[in-house]
Design an enzyme around this catalytic site. Structure first.
Site, PDB file in Angstrom:
ATOM      1  N   GLY A 146      92.874 101.422  61.858  1.00  0.00           N
ATOM      2  CA  GLY A 146      94.266 101.126  61.550  1.00  0.00           C
ATOM      3  C   GLY A 146      94.319  99.682  61.112  1.00  0.00           C
ATOM      4  N   GLU A 147      95.148  98.904  61.742  1.00  0.00           N
ATOM      5  CA  GLU A 147      95.224  97.472  61.438  1.00  0.00           C
ATOM      6  C   GLU A 147      95.264  96.720  62.768  1.00  0.00           C
ATOM      7  OE1 GLU A 147      94.939  95.447  58.782  1.00  0.00           O
ATOM      8  OE2 GLU A 147      95.198  93.979  60.387  1.00  0.00           O
ATOM      9  N   SER A 148      94.195  95.957  62.997  1.00  0.00           N
ATOM     10  CA  SER A 148      94.041  95.345  64.325  1.00  0.00           C
ATOM     11  C   SER A 148      95.187  94.392  64.668  1.00  0.00           C
ATOM     12  CB  SER A 148      92.702  94.620  64.407  1.00  0.00           C
ATOM     13  OG  SER A 148      92.595  93.652  63.388  1.00  0.00           O
TER      14      SER A 148
ATOM     15  N   GLU B 224      85.078 109.756  62.273  1.00  0.00           N
ATOM     16  CA  GLU B 224      86.004 110.899  62.371  1.00  0.00           C
ATOM     17  C   GLU B 224      86.302 111.489  60.994  1.00  0.00           C
ATOM     18  OE1 GLU B 224      86.730 107.812  62.568  1.00  0.00           O
ATOM     19  OE2 GLU B 224      88.682 107.375  61.673  1.00  0.00           O
TER      20      GLU B 224
ATOM     21  N   CYS C 290      86.352 100.724  63.545  1.00  0.00           N
ATOM     22  CA  CYS C 290      86.976  99.842  62.548  1.00  0.00           C
ATOM     23  C   CYS C 290      87.957  98.863  63.225  1.00  0.00           C
ATOM     24  CB  CYS C 290      87.619 100.675  61.455  1.00  0.00           C
ATOM     25  SG  CYS C 290      87.814  99.727  59.940  1.00  0.00           S
TER      26      CYS C 290
ATOM     27  N   ILE D 178      86.615 101.609  55.449  1.00  0.00           N
ATOM     28  CA  ILE D 178      87.945 101.310  54.888  1.00  0.00           C
ATOM     29  C   ILE D 178      88.353  99.906  55.333  1.00  0.00           C
ATOM     30  CG2 ILE D 178      90.355 102.040  54.724  1.00  0.00           C
ATOM     31  CD1 ILE D 178      89.384 104.879  55.627  1.00  0.00           C
ATOM     32  N   ARG D 179      88.362  98.972  54.404  1.00  0.00           N
ATOM     33  CA  ARG D 179      88.630  97.552  54.746  1.00  0.00           C
ATOM     34  C   ARG D 179      87.933  97.192  56.058  1.00  0.00           C
ATOM     35  NH1 ARG D 179      93.197  99.619  53.422  1.00  0.00           N
ATOM     36  NH2 ARG D 179      94.087  99.479  55.492  1.00  0.00           N
TER      37      ARG D 179
ATOM     38  N   HIS E 140      84.220 104.921  59.900  1.00  0.00           N
ATOM     39  CA  HIS E 140      85.110 105.956  60.450  1.00  0.00           C
ATOM     40  C   HIS E 140      84.356 107.274  60.624  1.00  0.00           C
ATOM     41  CE1 HIS E 140      89.117 103.979  59.987  1.00  0.00           C
ATOM     42  NE2 HIS E 140      88.420 103.227  59.151  1.00  0.00           N
TER      43      HIS E 140
ATOM     44  N   ARG F 208      86.487  90.353  60.153  1.00  0.00           N
ATOM     45  CA  ARG F 208      87.445  91.316  59.576  1.00  0.00           C
ATOM     46  C   ARG F 208      87.274  91.381  58.064  1.00  0.00           C
ATOM     47  NH1 ARG F 208      92.928  89.778  59.908  1.00  0.00           N
ATOM     48  NH2 ARG F 208      93.530  91.905  59.419  1.00  0.00           N
TER      49      ARG F 208
HETATM   50  N1  GLN Z   1      91.018  95.665  58.190  1.00  0.00           N
HETATM   51  C1  GLN Z   1      91.589  96.306  59.327  1.00  0.00           C
HETATM   52  C2  GLN Z   1      91.856  95.329  60.454  1.00  0.00           C
HETATM   53  O1  GLN Z   1      91.635  94.180  60.352  1.00  0.00           O
HETATM   54  C3  GLN Z   1      90.715  97.433  59.831  1.00  0.00           C
HETATM   55  C4  GLN Z   1      90.698  98.551  58.839  1.00  0.00           C
HETATM   56  C5  GLN Z   1      90.491  99.910  59.457  1.00  0.00           C
HETATM   57  O2  GLN Z   1      90.606 100.100  60.655  1.00  0.00           O
HETATM   58  N2  GLN Z   1      90.252 100.880  58.626  1.00  0.00           N
HETATM   59  O3  GLN Z   1      92.290  95.728  61.482  1.00  0.00           O
END
Ligand code: GLN
Length: 209
Positions: A54-56, A191, A86, A148-149, A189, A115
């Protein structure tokens, strides 16, 4: 804290934000009972926990707002098996780079995670990773990983074991999965990969705990 049947552990998925449903599916497939965790009482009832991607930065804000950050730190420190993917890997890191100002984590793994490490131009990509550290000494075929990022791990402390590295290409050799005692983290990921090996490994870890 184990449920009655340790052969079917109850594993929570932290559901503040991120890709929760895919983890439920994988955990169910690996013989665990997946449940959703959003409140401290729910956290107390699980044998293990998955912290999804997700997004930390958002996740840590929500965890604070939901009064979950301290309970998460306590359960992780007390030995609850926890698997971060992630953003979840970032949440389990003792140290982060390229975080936002003052970005907090749950912590627990003696590592430094950067990150968005693979560069802004490559938001998401797929690559094979070699799973050298799952069962040390045993070779296994590469894991086709979705990033993913994604972060990567820049440094690990002495008690943190490297589980996987990027197999080839520009980022070859970068650490993308680690284990420290009851804690597991992947930059990718699993999953989303259709390959159950990482979830299977975590469910076994929960059963052994
Ligand atoms: N870039 C996201 C973060 O800093 C992590 C990306 C992800 O969980 N797919 O949280």
């Amino acid at each position: 804290m184990l449920s009655k049947s340790t052969s079917q552990p109850t594993i929570g998925v932290l559901a503040l934000q991120g890709d929760v449903r895919e983890h439920h599916r994988m955990l169910g497939h690996c013989g665990a009972v997946p449940v959703t965790v959003r409140r401290p009482e729910e956290l107390l009832a699980v044998d293990g926990l998955v912290i999804p991607g997700g997004e930390s930065t958002t996740m840590v804000k929500l965890a604070t707002a939901f009064d979950l950050l301290e309970p998460l730190r306590k359960r992780v420190a007390d030995g609850m098996p926890t698997f971060g993917t992630c953003a979840g890997m970032i949440m389990l890191a003792d140290r982060i780079r390229d975080g936002i100002e003052g970005q907090e984590t749950i912590g627990g793994i003696d590592m430094t995670v950067r990150r968005n490490a693979f560069g802004r131009q490559v938001d998401s990509f797929e690559a094979d990773v070699s799973l050298e550290g799952f069962h040390p000494g045993e070779s296994s075929h590469p894991f086709h990983a979705v990033f993913i990022r994604a972060p990567w791990v820049e440094e690990v402390g002495p008690s943190c074991r490297v589980i996987a590295r990027v197999a080839s290409g520009e980022a070859a050799g970068r650490i993308v999965a680690v284990r420290q005692d009851h804690l597991l983290a992947t930059a990718f990921h699993p999953e989303l990969a259709g390959d159950v090996r990482v979830h299977d490994y975590f469910v076994e870890l929960v059963k052994e705990a």
